[in-house]
Structures are given as C-alpha cells and as structure tokens.
Motif scaffolding. Structure first.
Motif, PDB file in Angstrom:
ATOM      1  N   GLU A 204       0.837  -1.209   0.000  1.00 53.44           N
ATOM      2  CA  GLU A 204       0.000   0.000   0.000  1.00 53.44           C
ATOM      3  C   GLU A 204       0.870   1.257   0.000  1.00 53.44           C
ATOM      4  N   PHE A 205       1.892   1.254   0.856  1.00 51.54           N
ATOM      5  CA  PHE A 205       2.782   2.410   0.917  1.00 51.54           C
ATOM      6  C   PHE A 205       3.465   2.637  -0.434  1.00 51.54           C
ATOM      7  N   ALA A 206       3.957   1.567  -1.036  1.00 55.47           N
ATOM      8  CA  ALA A 206       4.640   1.684  -2.327  1.00 55.47           C
ATOM      9  C   ALA A 206       3.717   2.243  -3.404  1.00 55.47           C
ATOM     10  N   LYS A 207       2.467   1.791  -3.392  1.00 58.67           N
ATOM     11  CA  LYS A 207       1.512   2.259  -4.395  1.00 58.67           C
ATOM     12  C   LYS A 207       1.209   3.738  -4.215  1.00 58.67           C
ATOM     13  N   LEU A 208       0.985   4.169  -2.974  1.00 61.88           N
ATOM     14  CA  LEU A 208       0.663   5.571  -2.706  1.00 61.88           C
ATOM     15  C   LEU A 208       1.835   6.493  -3.026  1.00 61.88           C
ATOM     16  N   GLN A 209       3.041   6.024  -2.768  1.00 56.40           N
ATOM     17  CA  GLN A 209       4.227   6.858  -2.984  1.00 56.40           C
ATOM     18  C   GLN A 209       4.814   6.688  -4.382  1.00 56.40           C
ATOM     19  N   ARG A 210       4.189   5.792  -5.180  1.00 57.65           N
ATOM     20  CA  ARG A 210       4.641   5.543  -6.552  1.00 57.65           C
ATOM     21  C   ARG A 210       6.106   5.121  -6.598  1.00 57.65           C
ATOM     22  N   MET A 211       6.435   4.130  -5.801  1.00 63.57           N
ATOM     23  CA  MET A 211       7.779   3.587  -5.818  1.00 63.57           C
ATOM     24  C   MET A 211       7.696   2.070  -5.745  1.00 63.57           C
ATOM     25  N   SER A 212       8.792   1.384  -6.005  1.00 64.54           N
ATOM     26  CA  SER A 212       8.788  -0.078  -6.022  1.00 64.54           C
ATOM     27  C   SER A 212       8.765  -0.639  -4.603  1.00 64.54           C
ATOM     28  N   VAL A 213       8.242  -1.858  -4.500  1.00 63.34           N
ATOM     29  CA  VAL A 213       8.224  -2.548  -3.211  1.00 63.34           C
ATOM     30  C   VAL A 213       9.648  -2.757  -2.703  1.00 63.34           C
ATOM     31  N   SER A 214      10.570  -3.087  -3.625  1.00 63.60           N
ATOM     32  CA  SER A 214      11.958  -3.329  -3.205  1.00 63.60           C
ATOM     33  C   SER A 214      12.590  -2.071  -2.622  1.00 63.60           C
ATOM     34  N   ARG A 215      12.223  -0.886  -3.163  1.00 61.92           N
ATOM     35  CA  ARG A 215      12.766   0.370  -2.634  1.00 61.92           C
ATOM     36  C   ARG A 215      12.229   0.624  -1.220  1.00 61.92           C
ATOM     37  N   VAL A 216      10.931   0.300  -1.007  1.00 66.00           N
ATOM     38  CA  VAL A 216      10.356   0.454   0.328  1.00 66.00           C
ATOM     39  C   VAL A 216      11.048  -0.479   1.315  1.00 66.00           C
ATOM     40  N   GLU A 217      11.301  -1.727   0.865  1.00 67.63           N
ATOM     41  CA  GLU A 217      11.980  -2.685   1.737  1.00 67.63           C
ATOM     42  C   GLU A 217      13.392  -2.221   2.074  1.00 67.63           C
ATOM     43  N   GLU A 218      14.063  -1.573   1.117  1.00 71.28           N
ATOM     44  CA  GLU A 218      15.397  -1.028   1.403  1.00 71.28           C
ATOM     45  C   GLU A 218      15.314   0.029   2.500  1.00 71.28           C
ATOM     46  N   GLY A 219      14.301   0.899   2.415  1.00 67.25           N
ATOM     47  CA  GLY A 219      14.141   1.932   3.424  1.00 67.25           C
ATOM     48  C   GLY A 219      13.857   1.359   4.801  1.00 67.25           C
ATOM     49  N   LEU A 220      12.991   0.332   4.861  1.00 65.82           N
ATOM     50  CA  LEU A 220      12.705  -0.315   6.141  1.00 65.82           C
ATOM     51  C   LEU A 220      13.948  -0.979   6.710  1.00 65.82           C
ATOM     52  N   ASN A 221      14.723  -1.595   5.830  1.00 66.16           N
ATOM     53  CA  ASN A 221      15.949  -2.255   6.280  1.00 66.16           C
ATOM     54  C   ASN A 221      16.922  -1.246   6.887  1.00 66.16           C
ATOM     55  N   MET A 222      16.993  -0.048   6.292  1.00 63.95           N
ATOM     56  CA  MET A 222      17.868   0.986   6.836  1.00 63.95           C
ATOM     57  C   MET A 222      17.390   1.423   8.226  1.00 63.95           C
ATOM     58  N   LEU A 223      16.070   1.570   8.399  1.00 67.32           N
ATOM     59  CA  LEU A 223      15.535   1.952   9.707  1.00 67.32           C
ATOM     60  C   LEU A 223      15.824   0.889  10.754  1.00 67.32           C
ATOM     61  N   ILE A 224      15.719  -0.399  10.334  1.00 67.23           N
ATOM     62  CA  ILE A 224      15.994  -1.495  11.261  1.00 67.23           C
ATOM     63  C   ILE A 224      17.470  -1.519  11.632  1.00 67.23           C
ATOM     64  N   THR A 225      18.324  -1.416  10.617  1.00 66.12           N
ATOM     65  CA  THR A 225      19.773  -1.461  10.844  1.00 66.12           C
ATOM     66  C   THR A 225      20.240  -0.314  11.748  1.00 66.12           C
ATOM     67  N   GLU A 226      19.648   0.866  11.561  1.00 62.53           N
ATOM     68  CA  GLU A 226      20.058   2.033  12.331  1.00 62.53           C
ATOM     69  C   GLU A 226      19.365   2.129  13.683  1.00 62.53           C
ATOM     70  N   GLY A 227      18.475   1.186  13.964  1.00 67.56           N
ATOM     71  CA  GLY A 227      17.870   1.110  15.295  1.00 67.56           C
ATOM     72  C   GLY A 227      16.656   1.989  15.511  1.00 67.56           C
TER      73      GLY A 227
END
Length: 234
Positions: A204-227
């Motif tokens: 849903e987030f990817a669709k609303l922001q007009r970006m790929s699912v993989s790009r969203v997953e990259e962003g989430l991974n960065m948030l997880i990695t950075e705590g």
C-alpha cells in the motif's frame, strides 16, 4: 540480489596461514581458512529477515583468486563494479608475497571498469554530468595509486581501509541522485509507521508513494539497521 564474480589466474607460492592472520586484523566480517584456500567476507547491513547481507568476498585458491560481490536491486551494475574494484586491487596487493600475479592477469578487469565508466558518463541525464565527472577523476587517481602499489607494499592495511572509505563516499553520492533520497525515504516511512500504530503495509505504501516494493523494503531495512524501528515477529 545478484552476486557477480571476477576470477584471475594466480599461482600460490606458500601457505596462506600468515595471510589469514593479516586479513583477520583488517576488519573483515568472516574469514575461513583451510590448507589450500582462504575466504574473506565483508557483510553490510541486514535484510528484513535479520540475515546479514554480503557486500563482497574474496576466495584465494591454489591457482586463482576470485572476487564475488553483491549487486543490490535497482543498483547500476557498472557503478557497483567501480565500487568494489579498488578494494579487490588492494587485497591483491596484500597477497603479493603469497601469489605470483602477473599485471596482465588483472589488466582486463581494470580496463573493463574504465570502459564502463565511459558508458556511464554518456547517459543523457544532465543532472548526472557533474557528479560523474568527479567520480571518473577519483577513479583515475585510484588507477595511478594501483600502479604505485605494484612497486611498493608499504602501508597496505591503511590503503585498503582508505579505499573502502572512498568507495562508500562515492556510493552515497550516487544514491543521492535517486528521485527519493535515503534520508527522505526513511523519514516518510518513520512518519507512516507512527501514524499507523507501529505497522506498515508495504504494498500500500509503495503504491501511494509511486515507488517499487523493493525500494520500500530497502528503506525499512535501513531503519531497522540504524535502530529506529524493530521487526515485529508473529
């Protein structure tokens, strides 16, 4: 993710136990040593399942040395090749006392890097031209440094770490050219998660922001990695 490989011919001159010790002092994530082979690995971050992600690895065999490197989704393979090549050259320099390596064995790979750089600079995106010109100049400097390294083995560890730092800086500059920067994406994701009770529907987030699912997953991974956020296990 895709793992690309580069293999060069190199004849092992003596056991690799001392080389394994040297590599162990340079901050590699994992080192595996047997009688005739040595493998060093560098990990970079974690995926959404909490598994470490491979940045690059180098396998020292009896008759060859092989570089394996990860190409993330949406990453330009040419740009990725330019990132890892300086590190590989410095690793080869560290191994010069343990292998017979002819300059011609690595010449093709170096030539490939610079050929890809020329292709990259021919892109019609005007906004890229200035940044890529600076990157090209920096890699020409690295090529000159490699020529010097063939004649001197002093301060190998320092040079290896310096090249990795420069590689990371160039990687960040390239990533900044994306439509949505990493920092902006992390802020968007963090705000969304706060507004939705600590949850996110990636599709849903990817669709609303007009970006790929993989790009969203990259962003989430960065948030997880950075705590900033933690994974919620069912």
């Amino acid at each position: 993710m895709t793992v690309e490989k580069i293999k060069i011919k190199a004849v092992q001159k003596k056991p690799l136990n001392e080389l394994a010790t040297l590599m162990g002092n340079l901050g590699f994530t994992r080192i595996s040593y047997s009688k005739e082979t040595l493998t060093i690995e560098k990990m970079k971050g974690f995926d959404l399942k909490g598994q470490p992600q491979l940045d690059y690895s180098v396998l020292f065999g009896p008759n060859n040395i092989e570089l394996g490197y990860n190409v993330p989704p949406k990453k330009n393979p040419r740009a990725r090749l330019m990132e890892v090549m300086p590190v590989f050259l410095n690793v080869l320099q560290l191994a010069e006392d343990y292998y017979d390596i002819k300059p011609s064995a690595i010449y093709f790979e170096i030539n490939t890097v610079f050929s890809e750089m020329l292709k990259l600079t021919s892109k019609d995106a005007i906004d890229f031209s200035t940044e890529l010109s600076e990157i090209q100049a920096k890699y020409k400097s690295l090529e000159a440094k490699y020529s010097d390294l063939l004649r001197s083995s002093e301060e190998n560890a320092r040079i290896l770490l310096e090249c990795e730092r420069k590689r990371d800086e160039l990687s960040k500059r390239i990533e900044q050219l994306e439509k949505v920067s990493d920092e902006a994406l992390k802020e968007m994701l963090y705000d969304w998660i706060k507004l939705h009770g600590g949850t996110i529907n990636i599709a849903e987030f990817a669709k609303l922001q007009r970006m790929s699912v993989s790009r969203v997953e990259e962003g989430l991974n960065m948030l997880i990695t950075e705590g900033y956020i933690k994974r919620r296990f069912e």
